[in-house]
Design a protein around this motif. Structure first.
Motif, PDB file in Angstrom:
ATOM      1  N   LYS A  30       0.823  -1.206   0.000  1.00 39.96           N
ATOM      2  CA  LYS A  30       0.000   0.000   0.000  1.00 39.96           C
ATOM      3  C   LYS A  30       0.859   1.260   0.000  1.00 39.96           C
ATOM      4  O   LYS A  30       0.403   2.329  -0.419  1.00 39.96           O
ATOM      5  CB  LYS A  30      -0.924   0.025   1.224  1.00 39.96           C
ATOM      6  N   ASP A 158     -10.858  -7.733   4.098  1.00 41.21           N
ATOM      7  CA  ASP A 158     -11.579  -7.436   5.336  1.00 41.21           C
ATOM      8  C   ASP A 158     -10.639  -7.429   6.533  1.00 41.21           C
ATOM      9  O   ASP A 158     -10.693  -6.526   7.381  1.00 41.21           O
ATOM     10  CB  ASP A 158     -12.680  -8.472   5.565  1.00 41.21           C
ATOM     11  N   THR A 161      -8.381  -4.409   6.582  1.00 46.79           N
ATOM     12  CA  THR A 161      -9.141  -3.239   7.006  1.00 46.79           C
ATOM     13  C   THR A 161      -9.344  -3.232   8.518  1.00 46.79           C
ATOM     14  O   THR A 161      -9.190  -2.195   9.177  1.00 46.79           O
ATOM     15  CB  THR A 161     -10.502  -3.212   6.279  1.00 46.79           C
ATOM     16  N   GLU A 164      -6.032  -2.349  10.219  1.00 47.84           N
ATOM     17  CA  GLU A 164      -5.678  -0.939  10.056  1.00 47.84           C
ATOM     18  C   GLU A 164      -6.478  -0.055  11.004  1.00 47.84           C
ATOM     19  O   GLU A 164      -5.952   0.926  11.527  1.00 47.84           O
ATOM     20  CB  GLU A 164      -5.931  -0.514   8.607  1.00 47.84           C
ATOM     21  N   ARG A 165      -7.738  -0.374  11.222  1.00 51.85           N
ATOM     22  CA  ARG A 165      -8.601   0.470  12.049  1.00 51.85           C
ATOM     23  C   ARG A 165      -8.540   0.129  13.534  1.00 51.85           C
ATOM     24  O   ARG A 165      -8.711   1.007  14.382  1.00 51.85           O
ATOM     25  CB  ARG A 165     -10.041   0.361  11.544  1.00 51.85           C
ATOM     26  N   MET A 292     -18.798  -2.023   7.888  1.00 51.63           N
ATOM     27  CA  MET A 292     -18.171  -2.697   6.754  1.00 51.63           C
ATOM     28  C   MET A 292     -19.243  -3.461   5.979  1.00 51.63           C
ATOM     29  O   MET A 292     -20.263  -3.866   6.537  1.00 51.63           O
ATOM     30  CB  MET A 292     -17.062  -3.646   7.226  1.00 51.63           C
ATOM     31  N   LEU A 314     -16.588   2.247   6.149  1.00 53.44           N
ATOM     32  CA  LEU A 314     -15.288   1.790   5.640  1.00 53.44           C
ATOM     33  C   LEU A 314     -15.410   1.084   4.294  1.00 53.44           C
ATOM     34  O   LEU A 314     -14.456   0.448   3.848  1.00 53.44           O
ATOM     35  CB  LEU A 314     -14.641   0.826   6.644  1.00 53.44           C
ATOM     36  N   GLU A 317     -12.777   2.003   1.600  1.00 55.71           N
ATOM     37  CA  GLU A 317     -11.458   1.584   2.102  1.00 55.71           C
ATOM     38  C   GLU A 317     -11.312   0.063   2.025  1.00 55.71           C
ATOM     39  O   GLU A 317     -10.270  -0.468   1.614  1.00 55.71           O
ATOM     40  CB  GLU A 317     -11.326   2.066   3.544  1.00 55.71           C
ATOM     41  N   GLN A 318     -12.379  -0.614   2.422  1.00 58.42           N
ATOM     42  CA  GLN A 318     -12.425  -2.077   2.375  1.00 58.42           C
ATOM     43  C   GLN A 318     -12.253  -2.577   0.937  1.00 58.42           C
ATOM     44  O   GLN A 318     -11.470  -3.489   0.663  1.00 58.42           O
ATOM     45  CB  GLN A 318     -13.780  -2.487   2.932  1.00 58.42           C
ATOM     46  N   ASN A 321      -8.741  -2.118  -0.378  1.00 56.53           N
ATOM     47  CA  ASN A 321      -7.777  -3.084   0.156  1.00 56.53           C
ATOM     48  C   ASN A 321      -7.768  -4.406  -0.599  1.00 56.53           C
ATOM     49  O   ASN A 321      -6.905  -5.244  -0.358  1.00 56.53           O
ATOM     50  CB  ASN A 321      -8.047  -3.318   1.642  1.00 56.53           C
TER      51      ASN A 321
END
Length: 335
Positions: A30, A158, A161, A164-165, A292, A314, A317-318, A321
């Motif tokens: 990333k 998933d 994500t 990361e969170r 999500m 998300l 973002e999900q 990824n």
């Protein structure tokens, strides 16, 4: 003697060490572009049903790693294939998967397959015989781009994500909730997420109306994973019970396995639960909960616009990824 190819049918095909490696490489990818890791390699992608995110993200992943792609779509690019061993091929299918897999393995370095379910019997479709036939006969790695039972590529995105969170997801509360949709999806994404979350020791709450239970074998394996990792699985909760205090709410509409193959009964059963929807008031009952969803999502049916377009969503973002996780997976399988 050549080594047998490494396939990915479900996340269980990646042991904990390999799964951690793939996720760590995903995070690095990333932050930088590919470095030609797939230069000179070709990936064959076969779609027996439609795809938006999977097709676009996987093809982009190959190209960003310096590889090339052959895209084939059933009905427009090739024909029906027979998968039964020893069958007398006097029916519609002019070619056997055994022969197609053997030939394509000589053209490409890996095959990514999205099979179509028969749609008549869950007991039959849950066996994932079509994707397993490709893995049996191919001499290159086979990647599952979503079968009836599993969607490992979605689960990798998933988990990245979630990490990361939430940082370390161990002990964190994840609510997996059924939501109403006139076109429910396969339970494959939820099956894969459930197993992945429990492997990482999460405290999972599962909510759905009666008649929408997940696959019994998948649930039994999930209980085993929870015991091994120290995670927990609470089942048969109401939507409100599942979301209350959760850090992440994962919404998804999935087919009833109880009425699988009977669209009339399924539609009647589903119509009784149109209130299963995520709105701002419900999400606010979580612990600063994120939303999500694997997408596609029906706005204001499954989830309200206010939630989808709000700061706790998300979804994009999900979906984004999918790219680095699939890049990392390709590098791992083809190294």
């Amino acid at each position: 003697m050549a080594l047998a190819p490494r396939h990915l049918i479900s996340l269980s095909d990646l042991d904990d060490g390999v799964l951690d490696e793939v996720l760590e490489l995903s995070a690095r990818l990333k932050r930088r572009t590919g470095r030609g890791e797939l230069a000179g390699k070709t990936i064959g992608m076969l779609f027996f049903r439609g795809s938006l995110r999977t097709r676009a993200s996987l093809e982009t992943a190959v190209l960003q790693l310096g590889g090339s792609v052959v895209n084939l779509t059933a009905m427009s690019d090739f024909w029906e294939l027979e998968e039964r061993e020893g069958s007398v091929m006097d029916g519609r299918a002019p070619e056997h998967i055994k022969d197609a897999a053997a030939v394509l393995s000589r053209y490409v370095h890996a095959l990514a397959i999205r099979p179509a379910p028969l749609g008549n019997s869950w007991d039959v479709d849950r066996r994932d015989e079509r994707i397993r036939a490709w893995a049996k006969y191919a001499t290159v790695p086979v990647m599952n781009m979503e079968s009836s039972l599993w969607h490992p590529l979605q689960a990798l995105a998933d988990v990245l994500t979630l990490k990361e969170r939430l940082g370390d997801p161990r002990g964190k509360e994840l609510a997996i909730t059924w939501v109403h949709s006139p076109t429910p999806a396969s339970p494959s994404a939820v099956h894969s997420l459930l197993h992945a979350a429990l492997r990482f020791g999460m405290r999972v709450r599962l909510a759905h109306p009666a008649g929408f239970e997940l696959d019994g074998g998948v649930l039994s394996e999930a209980e085993d994973l929870a015991r091994a990792s120290g995670g927990t699985l609470r089942r048969e909760l109401s939507l409100e019970e599942a979301v209350r205090g959760a850090r992440v709410v994962y919404a998804r509409s999935w087919q009833s396995l109880e009425t699988y193959g009977n669209p009339t009964l399924t539609a009647s059963q589903r119509s009784r639960h149109i209130g299963w929807r995520i709105d701002e008031k419900l999400l606010a009952s979580g612990q600063d909960a994120y939303l999500m969803h694997a997408m596609p999502v029906r706005r204001n049916v499954e989830v309200t616009d206010e939630v989808l377009d709000g700061p706790r969503s998300l979804l994009y973002e999900q979906a984004a990824n999918r790219l680095p996780t699939q890049m990392a997976l390709l590098v791992n399988l083809l190294r």
